[in-house]
Enzyme design. Structure first.
Site, PDB file in Angstrom:
ATOM      1  N   TYR A 102      61.537  17.632  31.242  1.00  0.00           N
ATOM      2  CA  TYR A 102      60.563  16.548  31.212  1.00  0.00           C
ATOM      3  C   TYR A 102      61.297  15.234  31.399  1.00  0.00           C
ATOM      4  O   TYR A 102      62.316  15.204  32.104  1.00  0.00           O
ATOM      5  CB  TYR A 102      59.759  16.631  29.896  1.00  0.00           C
ATOM      6  CG  TYR A 102      58.373  16.052  29.994  1.00  0.00           C
ATOM      7  CD1 TYR A 102      57.968  15.017  29.164  1.00  0.00           C
ATOM      8  CD2 TYR A 102      57.469  16.552  30.930  1.00  0.00           C
ATOM      9  CE1 TYR A 102      56.698  14.484  29.264  1.00  0.00           C
ATOM     10  CE2 TYR A 102      56.198  16.021  31.030  1.00  0.00           C
ATOM     11  CZ  TYR A 102      55.809  14.985  30.204  1.00  0.00           C
ATOM     12  OH  TYR A 102      54.555  14.467  30.303  1.00  0.00           O
ATOM     13  N   LYS A 157      42.985  40.663  38.322  1.00  0.00           N
ATOM     14  CA  LYS A 157      43.681  40.563  39.609  1.00  0.00           C
ATOM     15  C   LYS A 157      45.055  39.923  39.407  1.00  0.00           C
ATOM     16  O   LYS A 157      46.060  40.367  39.965  1.00  0.00           O
ATOM     17  CB  LYS A 157      42.839  39.723  40.561  1.00  0.00           C
ATOM     18  CG  LYS A 157      43.268  39.799  41.991  1.00  0.00           C
ATOM     19  CD  LYS A 157      42.498  40.895  42.709  1.00  0.00           C
ATOM     20  CE  LYS A 157      42.835  40.915  44.197  1.00  0.00           C
ATOM     21  NZ  LYS A 157      42.125  41.989  44.885  1.00  0.00           N
ATOM     22  N   GLU A 199      38.401  36.082  46.787  1.00  0.00           N
ATOM     23  CA  GLU A 199      37.991  37.324  46.112  1.00  0.00           C
ATOM     24  C   GLU A 199      36.513  37.269  45.778  1.00  0.00           C
ATOM     25  O   GLU A 199      36.033  36.266  45.229  1.00  0.00           O
ATOM     26  CB  GLU A 199      38.813  37.450  44.818  1.00  0.00           C
ATOM     27  CG  GLU A 199      38.722  38.765  44.121  1.00  0.00           C
ATOM     28  CD  GLU A 199      39.573  39.851  44.780  1.00  0.00           C
ATOM     29  OE1 GLU A 199      40.474  39.521  45.561  1.00  0.00           O
ATOM     30  OE2 GLU A 199      39.317  41.030  44.492  1.00  0.00           O
ATOM     31  N   ASP A 200      35.810  38.350  46.076  1.00  0.00           N
ATOM     32  CA  ASP A 200      34.433  38.496  45.590  1.00  0.00           C
ATOM     33  C   ASP A 200      33.532  37.324  45.974  1.00  0.00           C
ATOM     34  O   ASP A 200      32.703  36.876  45.160  1.00  0.00           O
ATOM     35  CB  ASP A 200      34.436  38.717  44.063  1.00  0.00           C
ATOM     36  CG  ASP A 200      35.041  40.075  43.694  1.00  0.00           C
ATOM     37  OD1 ASP A 200      35.270  40.321  42.495  1.00  0.00           O
ATOM     38  OD2 ASP A 200      35.282  40.894  44.600  1.00  0.00           O
ATOM     39  N   GLY A 259      29.598  44.648  56.835  1.00  0.00           N
ATOM     40  CA  GLY A 259      29.919  43.476  56.020  1.00  0.00           C
ATOM     41  C   GLY A 259      31.371  43.069  56.197  1.00  0.00           C
ATOM     42  O   GLY A 259      32.004  43.378  57.213  1.00  0.00           O
ATOM     43  N   ALA A 260      31.901  42.407  55.184  1.00  0.00           N
ATOM     44  CA  ALA A 260      33.253  41.854  55.265  1.00  0.00           C
ATOM     45  C   ALA A 260      34.293  42.929  55.561  1.00  0.00           C
ATOM     46  O   ALA A 260      35.126  42.785  56.457  1.00  0.00           O
ATOM     47  CB  ALA A 260      33.579  41.147  53.957  1.00  0.00           C
ATOM     48  N   ALA A 261      34.241  44.018  54.792  1.00  0.00           N
ATOM     49  CA  ALA A 261      35.260  45.057  54.970  1.00  0.00           C
ATOM     50  C   ALA A 261      35.129  45.712  56.344  1.00  0.00           C
ATOM     51  O   ALA A 261      36.129  45.991  57.012  1.00  0.00           O
ATOM     52  CB  ALA A 261      35.136  46.093  53.855  1.00  0.00           C
ATOM     53  N   ASN A 351      31.915  52.149  46.244  1.00  0.00           N
ATOM     54  CA  ASN A 351      32.293  52.286  44.841  1.00  0.00           C
ATOM     55  C   ASN A 351      31.149  51.847  43.937  1.00  0.00           C
ATOM     56  O   ASN A 351      30.548  50.819  44.220  1.00  0.00           O
ATOM     57  CB  ASN A 351      33.519  51.384  44.576  1.00  0.00           C
ATOM     58  CG  ASN A 351      34.601  52.117  43.790  1.00  0.00           C
ATOM     59  OD1 ASN A 351      34.337  53.085  43.097  1.00  0.00           O
ATOM     60  ND2 ASN A 351      35.818  51.649  43.917  1.00  0.00           N
ATOM     61  N   ASN A 381      42.888  48.699  47.050  1.00  0.00           N
ATOM     62  CA  ASN A 381      43.516  47.479  47.584  1.00  0.00           C
ATOM     63  C   ASN A 381      44.807  47.076  46.870  1.00  0.00           C
ATOM     64  O   ASN A 381      45.627  46.368  47.443  1.00  0.00           O
ATOM     65  CB  ASN A 381      42.552  46.283  47.495  1.00  0.00           C
ATOM     66  CG  ASN A 381      41.418  46.390  48.475  1.00  0.00           C
ATOM     67  OD1 ASN A 381      41.145  47.474  49.005  1.00  0.00           O
ATOM     68  ND2 ASN A 381      40.734  45.291  48.708  1.00  0.00           N
TER      69      ASN A 381
END
Lengths: 450, 450
Positions: A102, A157, A199-200, A259-261, A351, A381
């Site tokens: 510091y 995560k 994510e998500d 979709g995304a995947a 899933n 993943n």
């Protein structure tokens, strides 16, 4: 369960009998407090499922003289106070330590970065830290639960990033779903981070957010739900094709889920040479003749299915070598696989309930993979994202390119040796310690040679 | 220093002699590489200052046959890769661990929070985590160096939070100076945090940002440069008044500096009963007759100096009991203190060079305090902010009120026992282990009884 029991010499016996009769196995019983007319007792038991746990609780609550106050379980107890903490990398015990970590010592480090901004990647946590960014709009199977409720997943995560690749990851749960606000917020916080893991975030906003952030930022931006899945799917497919002795350029692939995947899987398969892919949404095969398609489906329709195959998923499967499901449960029956080519490969990744029953699928397919941890060949993943970011951070990469993703997939596939390869072992288990270092090494090399 | 030396049997001797002659003490010498014509050597030495370190480097560079390649020092080496890492609070070693910390177990925790948002403070890192937020516009003595260059200071702040009060703190360095963008960004990231510590944001924007965020958020927002300073100043003043046997309600206080710290000091002194305060900026005493005052100076002018004292700092000091400097270096000379009342108290807090020379001040003042670590009575914010947030987080407070801040100051002052109190010991040292728990306890009580 925390119980309050009327003081009665048989009170505890009644409770333990009730739990035993309901099929629970008691593992601990602790008297927390002994009052004049009451005993406060903590009872711990093993149950077979959350439903079963509820049955045990009900069995006790039904007893005369027993009140059930608080019920918890291992998972909730593990989550008290969250799953992460911050740790200094060097201890601070003396004035001397303080004067370096510091003031006044830190001022010289600040000045060095002010003079040479690239030094931030050497002298700060930017070297090793990734933001895990969500708006809570597409969390697991729960959907749009918002940023606060999404936080336990983002913390998890971060635990995975640290455990598997020593990457420091920090949850960023944004209280907005507006893409402009998401993009601007990530831009504003970016100085601290060496990479962004999205994510998500629900489709189609996730595509726009990722694209805009990749353009604006000089650090890698990676939507794991798209690309992590795609990398592991490619690796598993590479190995499955070794098992059935077919080549990527020769196979017909049918994908359920636009979709995304789905989009990311198509892109990575094509990068690796796949030439004949058909994608189906709920209405059937996507082809340029279809109307009213959104932006990603339009892209898919014009970049796949050159033969303009039309029809539902079942018809589309005729003669296909590979089926990849990134959609929802029970879209096909095992018998529907009969029309596929010889030695079909089936990845049913929805899933928790896959597109087709795995045991049934195994009667027709040569290789079957799912996203489930209680089945062989789990496509998870976590086999990709830790090593991908480890490699990207070590290369101080500015982006995660298609080359880096394919390199990751090849390295992941390569952790299964020829003499280990088997229809029920096309992908390593998540705790295989070779995986993250191999993926990181390959990604770093790919980044440094771009 | 990493040196490349021409291979010559006396090469190293020449280097060590040069360093010794320049007054450096060599602590290590390591041959890193031995090439045909060259030796690569890492030489480590102690120097008395950064200037002296430069002299040692120059002395070696001047030698024939020696090249200085890279120079580092302990402070820079400590900063490689940053000063923080993320640690999981529970180990992840098995599938069972994974199924609780991540899918599928975590989904139940998410659902619980979705059903009852207040549970976020129990089941996630919100319980214990504070964001350290800056825009890098007012960092230490360096000024507006921006968010990347500010990061080492914010990391250091996080180290202090964890070390002194086990508070998890995370750096948020925003790439904007626009108050609207700062406020919106903090709002967007707030779901993860139990508190916001604003740091090194320049006045007057810091007032607006803090005020707007306190209004919008349901978690505490605290600008440490204002309130941390104010709390420690109040604590030190309480004890200094015990030493000189005066009462807060009776004293005349002159403050030099009308910025963030000055405003906060006035507010907290008034909360504790001070009735006669005059604040001076560069032009002299603030009073309602002055024109062209910005918003905070207007507030100060109308809330202090009821007697409309006018004139420069020197004149204003006449008859004052206390001088508090939160401005810049050398605004007064020691002799200027002569006009103060008997047993004057002088807090000269400008860093690194105080408003008045401390040794000189001690000839005229009964009690002298500064911000310097090499002087007695160091007024250091680290005596306040860790305990303040510890208490606020434990009370799950929604705000940090004036009552909580005064309680913190009283607890801090109280850690100096009557028999320890001394003109050169009015405030505990930063490593006094009683401080943070005492402050936290008092702040929590004050929060819970509000």
């Amino acid at each position: 369960m925390r119980l309050v029991l009327r003081t009665d010499p048989q009170a505890i016996g009644h409770v333990t009998t009730a739990v035993g009769n309901a099929g629970g196995a008691i593992t601990a019983l602790d008297i927390v407090e002994s009052r004049k007319d009451q005993l406060v007792v903590d009872l711990t038991a093993s149950a077979g499922s959350t439903k079963h746990a509820d049955q045990l609780t009900d069995a006790v609550a039904a007893l005369d003289g027993a009140e059930v106050h608080k019920v918890s379980d291992r998972t909730f107890l593990l989550h008290l106070g969250g799953k992460l903490e911050i740790a200094p990398t060097a201890p601070l015990r003396t004035r001397d330590d303080l004067s370096m970590a510091y003031t006044p010592g830190v001022a010289r480090v600040c000045r060095a970065i002010a003079d040479n901004p690239a030094d931030a990647r050497r002298l700060t946590i930017k070297r090793n830290t990734v933001a895990v960014v969500t708006d809570g709009s597409a969390v697991l199977g729960l959907g749009d639960i918002g940023p606060s409720a999404a936080l336990p997943v983002m913390e998890g995560k971060a635990v995975l990033f640290k455990t598997f690749a020593d990457v420091d990851a920090w949850p960023v749960c944004l209280d907005t779903k507006d893409p402009d606000e998401i993009v601007r917020a990530v831009e504003l916080i970016a100085p601290v981070y060496g990479g962004i893991n999205l994510e998500d975030i629900a489709a189609p906003r996730c595509f726009e957010v990722e694209e805009r952030l990749r353009a604006k930022l000089d650090i890698p931006v990676f939507h794991d739900d798209q690309h992590g899945t795609a990398i592991v799917v490619l690796a598993a497919l590479m190995n499955a094709l070794r098992v059935v002795d077919k080549r990527m350029a020769d196979i017909r692939v049918v994908i359920s889920g636009a979709g995304a995947a789905g989009v990311a899987v198509v892109k990575i398969l094509q990068a690796e040479g796949a030439r004949d892919i058909v994608v189906c949404d709920r209405k059937g095969a996507l082809h340029p003749g279809r109307e009213g398609l959104d932006e990603s489906k339009t892209w898919l329709a014009s970049h796949t299915n050159q033969k303009w195959t039309a029809g539902g998923l079942r018809e589309t499967l005729a003669g296909a070598d590979v089926f990849i499901g990134v959609s929802g449960p029970d879209v096909i029956q095992p018998e529907d696989l009969r029309v596929m080519a010889h030695d079909p490969v089936v990845f049913a990744l929805a899933n928790p309930d896959p597109e087709v029953n795995p045991a049934g699928a195994r009667e027709y397919a040569a290789v079957v993979a799912t996203g489930r941890s209680d089945e062989p060949n789990q496509i998870n993943n976590v086999l990709a994202f830790p090593g991908v970011f480890r490699g990207a951070l070590d290369a101080q990469a500015r982006d995660i390119t298609e080359e880096m993703k394919v390199a990751a997939a090849r390295a992941l596939a390569g952790t299964v040796a020829d003499d280990e390869l088997h229809p029920e072992y096309i992908i390593p288990g998540v705790f295989n310690a070779e995986v993250a270092p191999a993926v990181a090494h390959a990604v770093r090399n790919a980044a440094e040679h771009d």
